[in-house]
Design a protein around this motif. Sequence first.
Motif, PDB file in Angstrom:
ATOM      1  N   ASP A 200       0.757  -1.249   0.191  1.00  0.00           N
ATOM      2  CA  ASP A 200       0.175  -0.134   0.035  1.00  0.00           C
ATOM      3  C   ASP A 200       0.894   1.328  -0.037  1.00  0.00           C
ATOM      4  O   ASP A 200       0.453   2.225  -0.844  1.00  0.00           O
ATOM      5  N   ASP A 201       2.008   1.343   0.841  1.00  0.00           N
ATOM      6  CA  ASP A 201       2.830   2.258   0.826  1.00  0.00           C
ATOM      7  C   ASP A 201       3.569   2.407  -0.354  1.00  0.00           C
ATOM      8  O   ASP A 201       3.732   3.692  -1.020  1.00  0.00           O
ATOM      9  N   GLU A 204       1.107   4.115  -2.793  1.00  0.00           N
ATOM     10  CA  GLU A 204       0.842   5.394  -2.566  1.00  0.00           C
ATOM     11  C   GLU A 204       1.929   6.453  -2.845  1.00  0.00           C
ATOM     12  O   GLU A 204       1.894   7.466  -3.439  1.00  0.00           O
ATOM     13  N   TYR A 205       3.101   5.881  -2.494  1.00  0.00           N
ATOM     14  CA  TYR A 205       4.570   6.662  -2.940  1.00  0.00           C
ATOM     15  C   TYR A 205       4.654   6.867  -4.506  1.00  0.00           C
ATOM     16  O   TYR A 205       4.929   7.776  -4.933  1.00  0.00           O
ATOM     17  N   ARG A 207       2.191   6.658  -6.489  1.00  0.00           N
ATOM     18  CA  ARG A 207       1.063   7.744  -7.044  1.00  0.00           C
ATOM     19  C   ARG A 207       1.341   8.965  -6.702  1.00  0.00           C
ATOM     20  O   ARG A 207       1.129  10.152  -7.556  1.00  0.00           O
ATOM     21  N   VAL A 208       1.787   9.394  -5.483  1.00  0.00           N
ATOM     22  CA  VAL A 208       2.159  10.821  -5.182  1.00  0.00           C
ATOM     23  C   VAL A 208       3.322  11.331  -5.720  1.00  0.00           C
ATOM     24  O   VAL A 208       3.524  12.496  -6.339  1.00  0.00           O
ATOM     25  N   GLU A 261      -6.060  14.056   0.955  1.00  0.00           N
ATOM     26  CA  GLU A 261      -4.815  13.870   0.664  1.00  0.00           C
ATOM     27  C   GLU A 261      -3.750  14.097   1.718  1.00  0.00           C
ATOM     28  O   GLU A 261      -2.783  13.471   2.058  1.00  0.00           O
ATOM     29  N   ARG A 264      -3.187  12.147   4.783  1.00  0.00           N
ATOM     30  CA  ARG A 264      -2.261  11.122   4.789  1.00  0.00           C
ATOM     31  C   ARG A 264      -0.655  11.380   4.990  1.00  0.00           C
ATOM     32  O   ARG A 264      -0.032  10.731   5.688  1.00  0.00           O
ATOM     33  N   ASN A 268       1.248   9.881   8.497  1.00  0.00           N
ATOM     34  CA  ASN A 268       2.636   9.415   8.757  1.00  0.00           C
ATOM     35  C   ASN A 268       3.484  10.136   9.580  1.00  0.00           C
ATOM     36  O   ASN A 268       4.339   9.465  10.208  1.00  0.00           O
ATOM     37  N   ILE A 337       6.597   9.727   1.428  1.00  0.00           N
ATOM     38  CA  ILE A 337       4.900  10.090   0.997  1.00  0.00           C
ATOM     39  C   ILE A 337       4.634  11.281   1.655  1.00  0.00           C
ATOM     40  O   ILE A 337       4.096  12.205   0.970  1.00  0.00           O
ATOM     41  N   MET A 341       3.537  14.574  -0.687  1.00  0.00           N
ATOM     42  CA  MET A 341       2.146  15.080  -0.475  1.00  0.00           C
ATOM     43  C   MET A 341       2.374  16.524  -0.097  1.00  0.00           C
ATOM     44  O   MET A 341       1.584  17.211  -0.644  1.00  0.00           O
TER      45      MET A 341
END
Length: 383
Positions: A200-201, A204-205, A207-208, A261, A264, A268, A337, A341
């Motif tokens: 998942d991380d 996410e990374y 994607r971001v 967003e 998130r 973290n 991440i 973000m």
Amino acid sequence: MNSTLINTVRWKFIYAFLLSGILTAAILYGGSKVVQSILAAQPYPNYSIPARGVRWLINNIGSIPLMMVIGVLGFVLFFFLFTRRTIMVLNEITAGIQEVAKGELSHRIEVKSSDEFGVVAASINQMAEQLQISLEEERNAVAAKNDLITGVSHDLRTPLTSILGFLEYIEKDRYQDEIEMRYYVSIAYEKSLTLRKLIDDLFEYTRVSGGNLPLSMTTLNLNSFLMQLAEEFTPMLEEASMTYAFVGGQEPLWIEAAPGELVRAYENLFSNAIRYGSKGKVMEIGLGLEGEEAVVRISNYGDPIPAQDLPYLFDRFYRVDKSRSRETGGTGLGLAIAKSMIELHHGTIAAYSDKGRTDFVTRFPLTSPLASARSVDDHNTHS
């Protein structure tokens, strides 16, 4: 006439042409006067050797052809002298282009003028610099890709090996009783959760960090946003025997953000503060206004981060604990991440650690809630 227009290669050649013509005409005129004075100075039998030579040339070649030859040679010589510097600059540019073509991207051409050649030299230098930067970025991208593959392979393989090992015990009935089997299942399940968290991380990374994540921006009050988020972390804080405390935040801090967003990033940062700050018993959230920026400080108290590790905290898969242990660290992607973000929201993040206190400071440009509301009303009106 515009001085910039005059100081061009075209006009420099025109000047050289005109000056060469003027000087050639002057020399021809002066030479003809000198020859006439030499020939008229004494009778023919007593001519000196130069005078006899001039007389012979005039008689056998003619004065007009002789002046034409001298004029052409003089014009070429003067034109060469007047354009010599420009040609030298052109040669230097040509040599510089050849060096760049060979791959010598650090080579720079000296800019000696402000004319077209100077512009060309500066443009070639800029091109070489951009190529050098692009090449360096490409090399860094390849190295980063290799590091990413190495990190992902290591982090995926570790829990997967444990899962396969314990499932093999169960598959081959290598447990003594049901209690031991459930113990193996429990460990395999925990490792599966770890594996899912890493995947998942990683997703996410990716994607971001691409920079093209669509954000639905709205006006957000950081004060109430972080207060609500801190309250949601109460169970995790209690499990770590910690509490949270707010410092400052008397006035609203309005920014443009995508709440779904941005949460998130702060999840973290909160998780990181809890993981490494349980010894300090408190997670401190500081809110303040500095100039035109909203400043948020997430602090925890515990073992300080070594100074040599601070510049790399936001690198993917970087951990202060080099053992890459799950008990002493997360996936190594959380802070990366958070940084990506926050930068998508036109903000910045920095880490500071000293004397048992670690601060993660984020900054965002302020916005006016009234201006944002007007822009939303205008959008609704036009739509």
